[in-house]
Design an enzyme around this catalytic site. Structure first.
Site, PDB file in Angstrom:
ATOM      1  N   GLU A 249       0.880  -1.169   0.000  1.00  0.00           N
ATOM      2  CA  GLU A 249       0.000   0.000   0.000  1.00  0.00           C
ATOM      3  C   GLU A 249       0.918   1.218   0.000  1.00  0.00           C
ATOM      4  O   GLU A 249       1.458   1.590   1.040  1.00  0.00           O
ATOM      5  CB  GLU A 249      -0.891  -0.008   1.253  1.00  0.00           C
ATOM      6  CG  GLU A 249      -1.753  -1.254   1.420  1.00  0.00           C
ATOM      7  CD  GLU A 249      -2.901  -1.315   0.435  1.00  0.00           C
ATOM      8  OE1 GLU A 249      -3.185  -0.304  -0.223  1.00  0.00           O
ATOM      9  OE2 GLU A 249      -3.513  -2.386   0.316  1.00  0.00           O
ATOM     10  N   CYS A 283      -2.093   9.328   2.062  1.00  0.00           N
ATOM     11  CA  CYS A 283      -1.695   8.722   0.788  1.00  0.00           C
ATOM     12  C   CYS A 283      -2.698   9.062  -0.309  1.00  0.00           C
ATOM     13  O   CYS A 283      -2.335   9.171  -1.472  1.00  0.00           O
ATOM     14  CB  CYS A 283      -1.548   7.222   0.953  1.00  0.00           C
ATOM     15  SG  CYS A 283      -2.993   6.460   1.693  1.00  0.00           S
TER      16      CYS A 283
END
Ligand code: NAD
Length: 535
Positions: A249, A283
């Site tokens: 991720e 993110c």
């Protein structure tokens, strides 16, 4: 405070011969505590404990595991203020950001699994072709073993608890390494101890990158890594040596596509929240707003006005945050430097700063910033910024918006804003990314039922939702035969059997109106041949 000591202080510091991790409060740069890297013995002990616990966890029913996670839920509800205090102290994030992104997400994933995990992990019946008449086919979702979770500093509790809970519900034990910047020392242990959650199921190991590498050397059954693309590649390379499955991720450079028919006021607020929440250290932050040409000047003005209404630490240094601070502090000093350098480089190359753009060096913070007139030669338009900075670029047509949205090595998340839902969904399909919110922002990751993960340099794999549970499972295929006598493809082979078997394939897969009848007839002939010729 002079040019903040914290800004130039790395998380690591030499203490005698040992490397020490020094953890500070980003709001004041005050040292909170320090940590030593773990010994090899500490690391071995963590894995031994987790592997022992795995034997008990794998024997539990999914409901029994869920009952353990419900204890965590109760603890989070009863201690949320204390938890928020702790997270804010190490990250410097706004209190509301901490409550929403670090507490809500944990409660919601527990709630989601409580309602749905038994179904997602139940044995699944799947079709069996007629050629395997009399057999049953199933999928079992078995646990993997002891998994390793390595997390970054931007959501230190969320990115510990959500993967950990997911792995546990699927039947695994966990070794967890937090970031050296925000270890939240003792908090996960306190939550486990205080809630009465199965203590041995999770082992926390504190340390930096080197500790991360040493943990991988212990051959975990899987690695879920959340962090930078650079580190993700290193981890995958190391994991490849042992063939450890990895789920990565990683970073993003998320686009927000705004068409001229969007509700501009609401969309501008969405853009500002999506870019500035968690001080842009998300993110899936909105990093690039792509705006249709006709509304571009108007939309830039709206963004500027709304950004200037945000409260942030530089306006009133030292004012306590009772939940009313919009944009918090930056967590890691090196990240402030990175943001600052990107903005400076862009300005030197001709970009225009509409608001923000420079900081008071005494504070670990960066003001909410709006930049236009950027081009591909500037890092700000290509690299992940990971700070409270929004760039805006105009586009003319739908196709141009798609091309610009995809013109990045990353593919984590995106949003599309238009009253024309057909157009918005068309664009959502065309963007090469893991998540798209339509007329909203950072919304997909708020729903625990939706899988989360990226494409391209944002990584691969999905956690959360049913896919999250399955990604922590050994997806085992099972075929059950209660002892049928008809196995035409087994020995002995013969010419007669070959010809009949070939006819059987034509009958079953060739289609036509009488395929079933033909199949039965050939099947009966084959059966008699099989009965006649035994090995
Ligand atoms: P980072 O990659 O520097 O560190 C993340 C973690 O990995 C830390 O615990 C670190 O100690 C460890 N680590 C680093 N190199 C390692 C190695 N070679 N072997 C083993 N462990 C290693 O990232 P960061 O600066 O902490 O976090 C910011 C990055 O994380 C940003 O790029 C952001 O986009 C990304 N991020 C992604 C997601 C997502 O879900 N896709 C979520 C949050 C943050």
């Amino acid at each position: 405070m002079a040019e903040s000591a914290a800004l130039n202080t790395p998380a690591f510091q030499q203490a005698g011969t040992a490397q020490e991790i020094v953890v500070r409060d980003p709001r004041s740069s005050q040292v909170l505590y320090s940590l030593q890297e773990p010994s090899d013995e500490d690391i071995r002990r963590a894995f031994d404990g987790a592997r022992r616990a795995f034997q008990s966890i794998r024997a539990m029913t999914v409901r029994e595991r869920l009952n353990e996670t419900l204890k965590l839920k109760r603890y989070f509800l009863d201690h949320k203020e204390k938890i928020v205090d702790r997270v804010v102290q190490e990250t410097g994030k706004a209190r509301t950001d901490a409550l929403v992104s670090e507490v809500f997400t944990v409660l919601d994933i527990i709630d989601y699994y409580d309602k749905h995990a038994e179904r997602h992990l139940a044995d699944e019946n799947v079709p069996t072709p007629i050629i395997f008449l009399g057999k049953k086919s199933k999928i079992y979702y078995s646990p993997l073993g002891t998994v390793l979770i390595i997390s970054p500093w931007n959501y230190p509790l969320n990115l510990a608890m959500v993967p950990m809970i997911t792995a546990f519900v699927a039947g695994n034990s966990v070794v967890y390494k937090p970031s050296e910047w925000t270890p939240l020392k003792g908090l996960v242990e306190e939550i486990i101890e205080g809630s009465g959650f199965m203590r041995e199921a999770v082992h926390v190991v504190y340390g930096g990158k080197d500790t991360g590498r040493r943990l991988i050397d212990q051959h975990p059954a899987k690695i879920l890594f959340t962090g930078s693309t650079r580190a993700g590649k290193q981890i995958m390379e190391q994991a490849a040596k042992y063939l450890i499955p990895v789920e990565l991720e990683l970073g993003g450079k998320d686009p927000m596509v705004v068409f001229e028919d969007a509700d501009l006021d609401r969309t501008a607020v969405g853009a500002v929240w999506g870019a500035m929440t968690n001080c842009g250290q998300t993110c899936t932050s909105v990093e690039r707003v792509l705006v249709q040409e006709r509304i571009y000047p108007q939309f830039v003005d709206k963004l500027k006005q709304k950004i200037e209404r945000l409260s942030h630490p530089a306006q009133n240094p030292g004012k306590p945050d009772a939940g009313d601070l919009d944009v918090g502090f930056m967590t890691a000093p090196f990240q402030i430097t990175k943001v600052e350098d990107q903005v400076k480089e862009a300005v030197n190359k001709g970009a225009k700063v509409h608001t923000g753009g420079s900081r008071d060096g005494a504070l670990s913070t960066y003001p909410p910033t709006l930049v236009t007139d950027v081009d591909a030669s500037m890092k700000i338009s290509t690299d992940e910024t990971f700070g409270p900075v929004l760039i805006v670029q105009p586009f003319r047509t739908e196709q141009e918006a798609i091309t610009m949205a995809n013109d990045t090595p990353y593919g984590l998340s995106a949003s599309v804003w238009s009253r024309d839902i057909d157009r918005a969904t068309r664009v959502a399909r065309a963007i090469d990314t893991g998540n798209v919110s339509i007329n909203n922002v950072l919304a997909t990751q708020g729903n625990s039922a939706l899988p989360f993960g990226g494409t391209k340099e944002s990584g691969f794999g999905r956690y959360k939702g049913p896919h999250g549970l399955h990604s922590f499972s050994n997806i085992k295929s099972i075929m059950i035969d209660t002892g049928s006598k008809f196995e035409p493809h087994w020995y002995p082979y013969s010419r007669e059997k070959y010809v009949l078997f070939s006819k059987l394939l034509d009958a079953v897969y060739g289609g036509g109106p009488f395929w079933l009848l033909k199949t039965l007839l050939v099947g009966m002939k084959l059966e008699s041949v099989v009965k006649k010729n035994k090995l």
